[in-house]
Scaffold this active site. Structure first.
Site, PDB file in Angstrom:
ATOM      1  CG  HIS A   1      -2.127  -0.832   1.156  1.00 16.26           C
ATOM      2  ND1 HIS A   1      -3.319  -0.431   0.566  1.00 16.26           N
ATOM      3  CD2 HIS A   1      -2.268  -1.869   1.530  1.00 16.26           C
ATOM      4  CE1 HIS A   1      -4.028  -1.300   0.665  1.00 16.26           C
ATOM      5  NE2 HIS A   1      -3.689  -2.395   1.330  1.00 16.26           N
TER       6      HIS A   1
ATOM      7  CE  LYS B   1      -6.410  13.849  -0.106  1.00 14.76           C
ATOM      8  NZ  LYS B   1      -6.419  12.731  -0.874  1.00 14.76           N
ATOM      9  NE  ARG B   2      -4.424  10.013  10.024  1.00 15.69           N
ATOM     10  CZ  ARG B   2      -4.332   8.948  10.744  1.00 15.69           C
ATOM     11  NH1 ARG B   2      -5.278   7.716  10.758  1.00 15.69           N
ATOM     12  NH2 ARG B   2      -3.360   9.049  11.688  1.00 15.69           N
TER      13      ARG B   2
ATOM     14  CE  LYS C   1      -2.734  10.869   3.147  1.00 16.21           C
ATOM     15  NZ  LYS C   1      -3.225   9.920   2.023  1.00 16.21           N
TER      16      LYS C   1
ATOM     17  CE  LYS D   1     -13.982   6.451  -0.343  1.00 13.25           C
ATOM     18  NZ  LYS D   1     -13.149   6.341   0.853  1.00 13.25           N
TER      19      LYS D   1
END
Ligand code: IMP
Length: 844
Positions: free
Chosen positions: A376, A573-574, A579, A685
């Protein structure tokens, strides 16, 4: 019939007992709901609470799954089906009620049943706490996969840990993240069923003794262990459009009886109780970090705890119908969700060799044919390692087995690639120590690769990167072993359940086949050209935005006004440096400066929404949360930004909050440093709910762009190749000096503009961007991001065109259904086939 049913319903209609438990009409559901209020919860009209209403409805819905559940298990036995076991430390299930109602196709009937009693389904659903047994992507993926396996009628099981405390609840106080324990089981969990008869011992510590078996062979016995028990709790997982109901089995730790006798008889009652409680801590709490738990003994014990119990359960089930292990890998497939359950490889070998007395080579062949591993992440710090010292202490026999696996493996490597000791060093499962730097360790990813028949990445780019870089040697050695399985999401939760208005507009237009075949959404393509359809679509998006506005107004007690025509620009998101929430903040400040400097500037109004948790020990991520809140504070309180710019941090991101954000989001921020986000599923999503993506060429963004076409997505920033080329001589200072807007923004952060009481508060952020070398290339992508955001604003001005793009985005999401992903796993990794349950024809 309950008194409540007599009071509230037309008691002249008698329902059969069958209908009370199985009936799918509003009347049957209503009766069941009232009966549960009275008989299960012991409440009357005067004492019932909102919680009771939720629990009663949950029981009424659960009743309707039970028979299907039992029949499904029976059907799998009759078909002698190959089972898939999805082993995952995390299942981020969120709420169950709404999803169960969708999958049983009971939404209208439930609404009617409750409305007649004066209750609203939506309000009742809000009572349910999230089952937050996961951190983010990996755990939510496991939950989507369970939904798809059931819907595809595959004999699939989720196996994991029943944490008493899931992911922490996040509060924001003075802009800072505060963690609160998530006591999600406080009021009971109506969806789980405890199985007191399904309980297995799990052993730790002790030592290994060797003994001859009398036939000239040496056997190993693991002795003098500490034993705790794993107790099963089952949750039904209903498929949609089928009658299959699969099982999620989660293990809870219990102290063993022997423990009671031994310790209590020693006389110190209080410390015996304390030690008993300690032995039950294994399933107490989910580790909140994605990557930083190495070295934690309790984490290792958790991993082995659920692996050991799960394998005992798998062997029990297998042995019910087989006397030999010849068909083990024809009947059992085990998928490792990341390396967290990778100790399963050593445990399988231990069971085969030490307990079932199979020859090593046969055991190894079966193990490899049974196990597959999903990677992952490419972040090196997230690759799990356990020191030989710790693993040898907690699981001494497993360490021996790992050494033996490694010994045989390296012998093969040396034969195939002679005189290449650096290769041997790189692929070895054991990492040799470097004095004063690193201890001798077991590399769990290497164990997972060597001990499995398939390794997959989770998006096309990610799989390329693991083959080319992270696991390059292995990919050369085992060319057929590596495969891509691009992640997906379940449209039942992420459209049908979370956005019922959009779902019904779509169904009205193209029928409901998209619920099980998401490619059907392509039929919306011509409707993007239909002005009437666009108008309806736009109206529903606006209603979604209004729901987000309600959340904000409630959270800020009406103190923040949101312009309902502004772009709803969301990054949820985290919180993680890769990110790059920071890049988004830099954009927000840039917009703010433009408004400040030119108060009359004609800007396209924006509401920038952030939400996400930071790992409690990740200081930089927590500081980024503080910065977002500090910037929000300044911007939202400056009159010059009125109706033009708002920055919002929504606390406590979780599945149920995501379900509220998706319908109203218009711009989806997927802005990770290229090459660092394995896949992402939030991106899917958002697009499924009609948001346009602004993103880098990273993870599944690339495949989303391929599907929707470059004219319907906003792509910016450096590519993986460009980053690789730039990195060796990258100097973020150059960008700082040469870009006046960026320079101003960074000087404001560094100069205390957003932290007047503590001007140095955000220095660590500036440090990481400048002196620290800007590992995540934030400054390198800044200008390209700002320009791309300008294109977004321009595009938004043409609402009609924007809506067209919004429809096209949703229409092209077919590929990103987890049904497609699971079909690919089933075919090319698991080799399993559907077993359809038919209640009408199956024997009772
Ligand atoms: P398991 O798969 O062995 O854990 O069993 C789950 C459920 O399957 C049981 O509770 C039974 O309802 C059903 N079941 C168990 N064994 C059999 C069998 O041999 N034939 C048919 N159904 C079974």
């Amino acid at each position: 019939m309950s008194q409540l049913a007599k009071q509230f319903t037309d008691s002249s209609t008698e329902l059969s007992a069958y209908e009370s438990y199985h009936g799918l009409t509003a009347q049957a559901i209503q009766r069941s709901f009232l009966d549960h209020l009275e008989f299960t919860l012991a409440k009357d009209r005067f004492s019932m609470t909102e919680l009771d209403q939720y629990l009663a409805l949950a029981h009424a819905i659960r009743d309707r799954m039970i028979e299907r559940w039992l029949r499904t298990q029976d059907a799998y036995y009759r078909a002698d089906a190959k089972r898939v076991y999805y082993l995952s430390m995390e299942f981020l299930m969120g709420r169950t009620l709404g999803n169960a109602i969708i999958n049983l196709n009971l939404r209208d009937e439930c609404q009617k049943a409750l409305a007649e009693l004066g209750y609203a389904l939506e309000a009742i659903q809000e009572i349910e706490p999230d089952a937050g047994l996961g951190n983010g992507g990996l755990g939510r993926l496991a939950a989507c996969f369970l939904d798809s396996m059931a819907t595809l009628a595959l004999p699939g099981y989720g196996y994991g840990i029943r944490y008493e405390y899931g992911i922490f609840n996040q509060q924001i106080k003075n802009g800072e993240q505060i963690e609160q324990p998530d006591n999600w089981l406080r009021y009971g969990n109506p969806w789980e069923i405890v199985r007191p008869e399904v309980i297995y011992p799990v052993h730790y510590y002790g030592e290994v003794v060797e003994y001859p078996n009398g036939k000239g062979k040496i056997f190993h016995k693991w002795v003098k262990t500490e034993k705790i028990l794993a107790l099963a709790y089952d949750t039904p997982i209903p498929g949609y459009g089928v009658q299959n109901v699969n099982t999620l089995r989660l293990w809870s730790s219990k102290a063993s009886r022997e423990f009671d006798f031994h310790h209590f008889n020693e006389g110190d009652y209080i410390s015996a109780v304390r030690m008993k409680t300690e032995s039950e801590t294994i399933s107490k709490v989910l580790y909140p970090n994605d990557s930083r738990h190495s070295g934690k003994e309790l984490r290792l014990k958790q991993e082995y705890f659920f692996v050991s119990a799960t394998l005992q359960d798998i062997f029990r089930r297998y042995k019910k119908t087989r006397n030999t292990f010849d068909e083990f890998s024809d009947k059992v497939s085990i998928q490792l969700n990341d390396t967290h359950p990778a100790i399963a490889i050593a445990e399988l070998m231990r069971i085969f060799v030490d307990i079932e007395e199979l020859p090593w080579d046969k055991a190894w062949e079966l193990t490899r044919a049974t196990v597959a591993y999903t990677n992952h992440t490419v972040l090196p710090e997230a690759l799990e390692k356990w020191t030989v010292e710790l693993l040898g202490k907690v699981l001494p026999r497993h360490l021996e087995i790992i050494y033996e696996i490694n010994h045989k493996f390296l012998r093969e490597v040396r034969m195939k690639y002679p005189n290449n000791e650096s290769l041997v060093e790189r692929v070895s499962i054991i990492e040799e120590p470097v004095p004063g730097i690193r201890p001798k360790s077991v590399r769990m990813a290497n164990l997972a690769i060597v001990g499995s028949h398939r390794v997959n990445g989770v998006a096309a780019l990610h799989t390329e990167i693991i083959k080319r870089e992270l696991f390059r040697d292995f990919a050369t050695m085992f060319p057929g072993k590596f495969e891509n399985k691009t992640n997906g999401i379940t449209q039942r939760r992420w459209l049908a359940s979370c956005n019922p208005d959009l779902a019904s507009l779509i169904t009205k237009a193209i029928g409901d086949k998209w619920m099980t075949d998401l490619y059907q959404l392509e039929k919306l393509l011509p409707l993007a050209e239909d002005a009437g359809f666009r108008q309806e679509w736009q109206k529903i998006k606006q209603a979604g935005k209004n729901l987000i506005i309600n959340i904000i107004e409630k959270g800020w007690k009406g103190k923040i006004k949101i312009d309902q025509s502004s772009i709803f620009d969301c990054q949820v998101k985290r919180i993680h440096e890769y990110k790059r929430q920071l890049l988004n903040v830099l954009h927000a400040i840039t917009l703010y400066n433009r408004i400040r400097h030119q108060p009359q500037l004609d800007v396209v109004p924006r509401t920038i929404i952030f939400s996400g948790k930071a790992a409690p020990g990740y200081r930089q991520a927590k500081l980024i949360i503080q910065l977002i809140n500090a910037v929000a504070d300044v911007i939202n309180n400056d009159v010059s930004t009125r109706d033009r710019l708002r920055v919002i941090f929504l606390p406590n991101y979780r599945v149920s909050l995501a379900e509220k954000i998706m319908p109203g989001a218009e711009l989806s921020e997927q802005i990770s440093t290229a090459g660092m986000e394995a896949s992402g599923t939030g991106n899917m999503k958002f697009a499924l709910n009609g948001a346009l993506t602004i993103g880098t060429l990273d993870g599944a963004n690339i495949e989303i762009a391929e599907e929707v076409g470059s004219e319907n997505i906003f792509i910016f920033g450096l590519t993986v190749e460009e980053i690789a080329a730039l990195k060796p001589h990258y100097s973020s200072w150059d960008y700082f000096h040469n870009d006046p807007e960026l320079n101003e923004v960074l000087n404001m952060i560094g100069g205390g503009y957003f932290s007047p009481l503590n001007k140095e508060l955000f220095h660590p952020i500036l440090f990481s961007l400048l002196e620290g070398g800007d590992q995540y290339m934030v400054l390198a992508d800044y200008r390209s991001y700002i320009e791309c955001q300008e294109q977004v604003s321009q595009a938004y001005l043409d609402q009609d065109q924007w809506t067209r793009k919004s429809i096209l985005n949703a229409a092209k999401m077919g590929k990103f259904s987890s049904d497609r992903t699971i079909q690919e796993y089933a075919k090319s990794i698991w080799n399993v086939s559907p077993v359809t349950v038919n209640m009408a024809t199956c024997e009772v």
